[in-house]
Design a protein around this motif. Structure first.
Motif, short mmCIF file in Angstrom:
data_model
loop_
_atom_site.label_atom_id
_atom_site.label_comp_id
_atom_site.label_asym_id
_atom_site.label_seq_id
_atom_site.Cartn_x
_atom_site.Cartn_y
_atom_site.Cartn_z
N UNK A 1 -13.25 50.61 -84.59
CA UNK A 1 -12.12 51.31 -85.43
C UNK A 1 -10.77 51.67 -84.30
N UNK A 2 -11.48 52.05 -83.00
CA UNK A 2 -10.50 52.39 -82.33
C UNK A 2 -9.62 51.17 -81.35
N UNK A 3 -10.40 50.04 -81.59
CA UNK A 3 -9.96 48.74 -81.10
C UNK A 3 -8.92 48.28 -82.01
N UNK A 4 -9.11 48.47 -83.30
CA UNK A 4 -8.21 47.96 -84.37
C UNK A 4 -6.78 48.48 -83.92
N UNK A 5 -6.83 49.90 -83.50
CA UNK A 5 -5.44 50.49 -83.26
C UNK A 5 -4.87 50.05 -81.93
N UNK A 6 -5.88 49.69 -80.90
CA UNK A 6 -5.43 49.48 -79.67
C UNK A 6 -4.78 47.97 -79.52
N UNK A 7 -5.31 47.19 -80.33
CA UNK A 7 -5.00 45.70 -80.31
C UNK A 7 -3.68 45.40 -81.15
N UNK A 8 -2.81 46.29 -80.60
CA UNK A 8 -1.42 46.28 -81.30
C UNK A 8 -0.37 45.23 -80.85
N UNK A 9 -0.73 44.18 -79.78
CA UNK A 9 0.08 43.20 -79.70
C UNK A 9 -0.99 41.94 -79.14
N UNK A 10 -0.25 40.91 -79.13
CA UNK A 10 -1.04 39.57 -78.70
C UNK A 10 -1.70 39.72 -77.14
N UNK A 11 -0.95 40.53 -76.24
CA UNK A 11 -1.26 40.73 -74.89
C UNK A 11 -2.47 41.23 -74.87
N UNK A 12 -2.64 42.50 -75.58
CA UNK A 12 -3.80 43.22 -75.58
C UNK A 12 -4.71 42.72 -76.26
N UNK A 13 -4.60 41.71 -77.48
CA UNK A 13 -5.56 41.03 -77.93
C UNK A 13 -6.21 39.74 -77.01
N UNK A 14 -5.34 39.24 -76.14
CA UNK A 14 -5.93 38.42 -75.24
C UNK A 14 -6.72 38.98 -74.38
N UNK A 15 -6.26 40.34 -73.74
CA UNK A 15 -7.25 41.15 -72.76
C UNK A 15 -8.57 41.28 -73.48
N UNK A 16 -8.61 41.65 -74.59
CA UNK A 16 -10.00 41.92 -75.47
C UNK A 16 -10.64 40.83 -75.37
N UNK A 17 -10.21 39.61 -75.80
CA UNK A 17 -10.76 38.20 -75.60
C UNK A 17 -11.47 37.99 -74.44
N UNK A 18 -10.70 37.99 -73.32
CA UNK A 18 -11.28 37.93 -71.97
C UNK A 18 -12.50 39.00 -71.53
N UNK A 19 -12.39 39.93 -72.18
CA UNK A 19 -13.44 41.02 -71.63
C UNK A 19 -14.85 40.90 -72.50
N UNK A 20 -14.93 39.68 -73.19
CA UNK A 20 -16.13 39.29 -74.13
C UNK A 20 -16.06 40.27 -75.48
N UNK A 21 -14.99 40.70 -75.93
CA UNK A 21 -15.13 41.56 -77.17
C UNK A 21 -15.50 40.76 -78.48
N UNK A 22 -15.22 39.37 -78.34
CA UNK A 22 -15.44 38.62 -79.57
C UNK A 22 -17.04 38.55 -79.86
N UNK A 23 -17.61 38.18 -78.90
CA UNK A 23 -19.07 37.94 -79.07
C UNK A 23 -19.75 39.36 -79.43
N UNK A 24 -19.42 40.33 -79.05
CA UNK A 24 -19.78 41.73 -79.38
C UNK A 24 -19.49 42.00 -80.83
N UNK A 25 -18.57 41.72 -81.30
CA UNK A 25 -18.04 41.96 -82.73
C UNK A 25 -18.86 40.97 -83.34
N UNK A 26 -19.07 39.71 -83.21
CA UNK A 26 -19.70 38.88 -84.19
C UNK A 26 -21.22 39.44 -84.02
N UNK A 27 -21.71 39.91 -83.20
CA UNK A 27 -23.19 40.58 -83.09
C UNK A 27 -23.14 41.78 -84.09
N UNK A 28 -21.89 42.41 -84.23
CA UNK A 28 -21.92 43.67 -85.24
C UNK A 28 -22.14 43.06 -86.49
N UNK A 29 -21.53 41.81 -86.78
CA UNK A 29 -21.55 41.55 -88.22
C UNK A 29 -22.85 41.35 -88.60
#
Length: 588
Positions: free
Chosen positions: A450-478
């Motif tokens: 929920x915190x990431x939803x507010x922190x990912x306020x622009x594409x620059x931040x979203x890119x950083x999150x993708x590079x940190x491996x965030x996508x894989x962790x979120x898919x696991x949460x699904x």
């Protein structure tokens, strides 16, 4: 000073949780008549009769002595009730009371002799004061006898022998002891009540089951009345300790809450003027009572916030943590947030964040989080005064992942303010939050997403999150079990998909498409499907992804979602079936 006389109605209320004790039968009276009568009881009867006769000859204060005569007659009637069970006068409770009554009768006889003269040696004013004191003592004796008789303790002692009690079940033994202690807390001297409280505390501390038994017998109203009526600081301290213990047992909390403002007001008085120990115990009980809007409003209007903040500044480490816990509950309610602002609570709580124990820091951060929720001005104030540094400091020293829940909640609250969100990203909070997406604590994972939803306020931040491996962790949460976890993860993913690089990462996730499609199932209740529709829509232009969606049964689910007017469902369904032969082969 003795407590005021407890009326018959109040005595009935104190023992309302147990069946009323029946008056002794004729057979019991006859059995009692056959047994020897306690000499002290006989002597008191004679004293009362003699005293009643003496009062008719007094020369001064005749009106007051007439009232005393009425009370003497009432005492004789009460003693007649007391003497019906054969063993009643031997009961330790009644024995102490009889000795005290005998001493009062002796003093009354001497005072009546003084009043036989129209000019008493000590003067009329002094004699009048002594007569008033005697009248109050008689009131107390009448009350004590009534409480003793109505409690049923005497009937139990007459009907149950000691060996029978010893051989009975543990529960029954505790019940009998609790009833005895309840009676002792309502009669006798301050010293006697203090000793009874010591025994009660021992009983309550021994086992939580004992707490439940004592509460069932009606101990709470007795303790509340004692706290409300006693002038002894020692009695108050022990009483609030017993109440605090009861408040820690979940099944007993509702009984304390039912006592309402009488208990609340007395606990607040202890906060203002009690000992350090008593204040700690008062905070423990107030933590239970401060969860309702009505009680929170009452605490705020009676200066409770000010008293609690004072403890946060000057109390012992343990009392600071407990006081902050109560404030944390209170800060939830919008109605009393003004009390916090008036008392300059933000600076006090931030100070405790930096200097208190781990629990004090956790409760202070939790209080600030509740306090600033929905108020960007307050969020900015806390951030400017060092709130973010306090969060980082607690985060780095938190002993367990569970303790991180409060700081992640605080980051989430801060992140909802755009100006602070930018500062958080610049100060490395993205790495901290992403690292918690695979935390073992469910609540922490959900808050992190929920915190990431507010922190990912622009594409620059979203890119950083993708590079940190965030996508894989979120898919696991699904694939998590909790609906809240699935939705929190989907909500962030739907936002991260706005950056093309993240869409490429998601398409490579083995279970990404499958998990998202399965969560479209309308049979999964309380799950907002629009986020899953958005995720799939972001990659539907990929032929490979479309095939995966159809193979997983997306068309069937989407047709039902279209009927429910789920946002984006029709557009996604059209994209899947747009003139493609493979769209015909759908899972039933």
């Amino acid at each position: 000073m003795r407590a005021p006389v407890v009326t018959q109605q109040y005595s009935r209320n104190l023992f309302s949780s147990v069946p009323p004790t029946p008056f002794p039968s004729k057979a019991m009276k006859e059995a009692a008549d056959e047994e020897p009568i306690n000499p002290l009881l006989t002597d008191i009867h004679h004293q009362l009769q003699s005293l009643s006769q003496s009062t008719t000859h007094v020369q001064i204060l005749k009106g007051k002595w007439s009232l005393i005569t009425t009370k003497l007659i009432t005492l004789q009637n009460r003693l007649s009730d007391l003497s019906i069970p054969a063993a009643a006068a031997e009961n330790p409770l009644s024995a102490d009371l009889l000795r005290s009554l005998s001493a009062t009768c002796s003093a009354a006889s001497s005072l009546a002799s003084v009043c036989l003269s129209p000019t008493p040696p000590g003067g009329k004013l002094k004699t009048q004061s002594e007569v008033d004191s005697l009248s109050a003592k008689l009131d107390a004796h009448i009350n004590d006898l009534e409480v003793l008789f109505k409690s049923g303790v005497l009937s139990e002692n007459a009907a149950v022998s000691l060996p029978a009690i010893v051989s009975s079940s543990k529960r029954e033994s505790v019940r009998v002891e609790a009833r005895n202690l309840m009676t002792r807390l309502q009669i006798g001297s301050t010293e006697s009540k203090s000793m009874a409280l010591d025994l009660l505390l021992g009983l309550l501390q021994e086992d939580d089951k004992n707490v439940l038994i004592a509460v069932a017998q009606g101990i709470v109203p007795v303790l509340v009345h004692l706290l409300d009526s006693s002038c002894s600081s020692e009695i108050k301290e022990k009483t609030v300790t017993a109440i605090a213990k009861i408040s820690t047992v979940e099944s007993s909390k509702h009984v304390l809450i039912a006592e309402g403002l009488v208990l609340l007001n007395n606990l607040l008085r202890v906060l203002e003027s009690g000992s350090v120990f008593a204040k700690e115990k008062s905070c423990i009980a107030l933590k239970v009572l401060s969860n309702s809007k009505e009680n929170a409003r009452a605490i705020g209007s009676r200066g409770g916030v000010s008293s609690l903040l004072e403890i946060c500044q000057e109390g012992t480490p343990n009392s600071q943590a407990l006081a902050a816990g109560v404030l944390r509950n209170l800060a939830v309610f919008e109605e009393i947030k003004e009390n916090f602002i008036e008392e300059n609570a933000v600076l006090t709580l931030l100070g405790l964040c930096n200097s208190g124990t781990a629990l004090a820091q956790e409760n202070s951060i939790g209080c600030l989080c509740n306090l600033v929720s929905g108020d960007d001005d307050l969020k900015l104030l806390v951030a400017r005064e060092g709130g973010i540094e306090s969060v980082k400091s607690f985060w780095d020293s938190a002993p367990t992942a569970q303790n991180l829940e409060v700081v992640v909640q605080m980051v989430k609250t801060f992140a909802s303010c755009p100006n602070i969100a930018e500062f958080l990203v610049a100060n490395g909070f993205l790495h901290r939050i992403v690292g918690l997406l695979n935390c073992a604590v469910l609540g922490v994972r959900i808050l992190a997403a929920e915190a990431l939803y507010d922190l990912a306020y622009n594409n620059k931040t979203r890119k950083e999150l993708g590079e940190m491996g965030c996508i894989h962790l979120l898919v696991s949460m699904l694939e998590g079990k909790a609906i809240e976890e699935k939705e929190a993860a989907a909500k962030v993913l739907s936002l991260l998909m706005n950056y093309a690089g993240n869409r490429r990462i998601f398409r490579k996730e083995e279970k990404g498409i499958l998990s998202a499609v399965q969560l479209l199932d309308p049979l999964l209740r309380n799950l907002d499907k629009k986020y899953f529709v958005s995720i799939l829509a972001s990659v539907v232009h990929s032929k490979k992804c479309r095939k995966q969606m159809v193979a997983a049964g997306a068309r069937g689910y989407l047709q039902k979602l279209v009927e429910s007017d789920v946002e984006g469902a029709k557009r996604l369904l059209d994209s899947l079936g747009r003139g493609k032969l493979w769209g015909v082969f759908v899972r039933p």
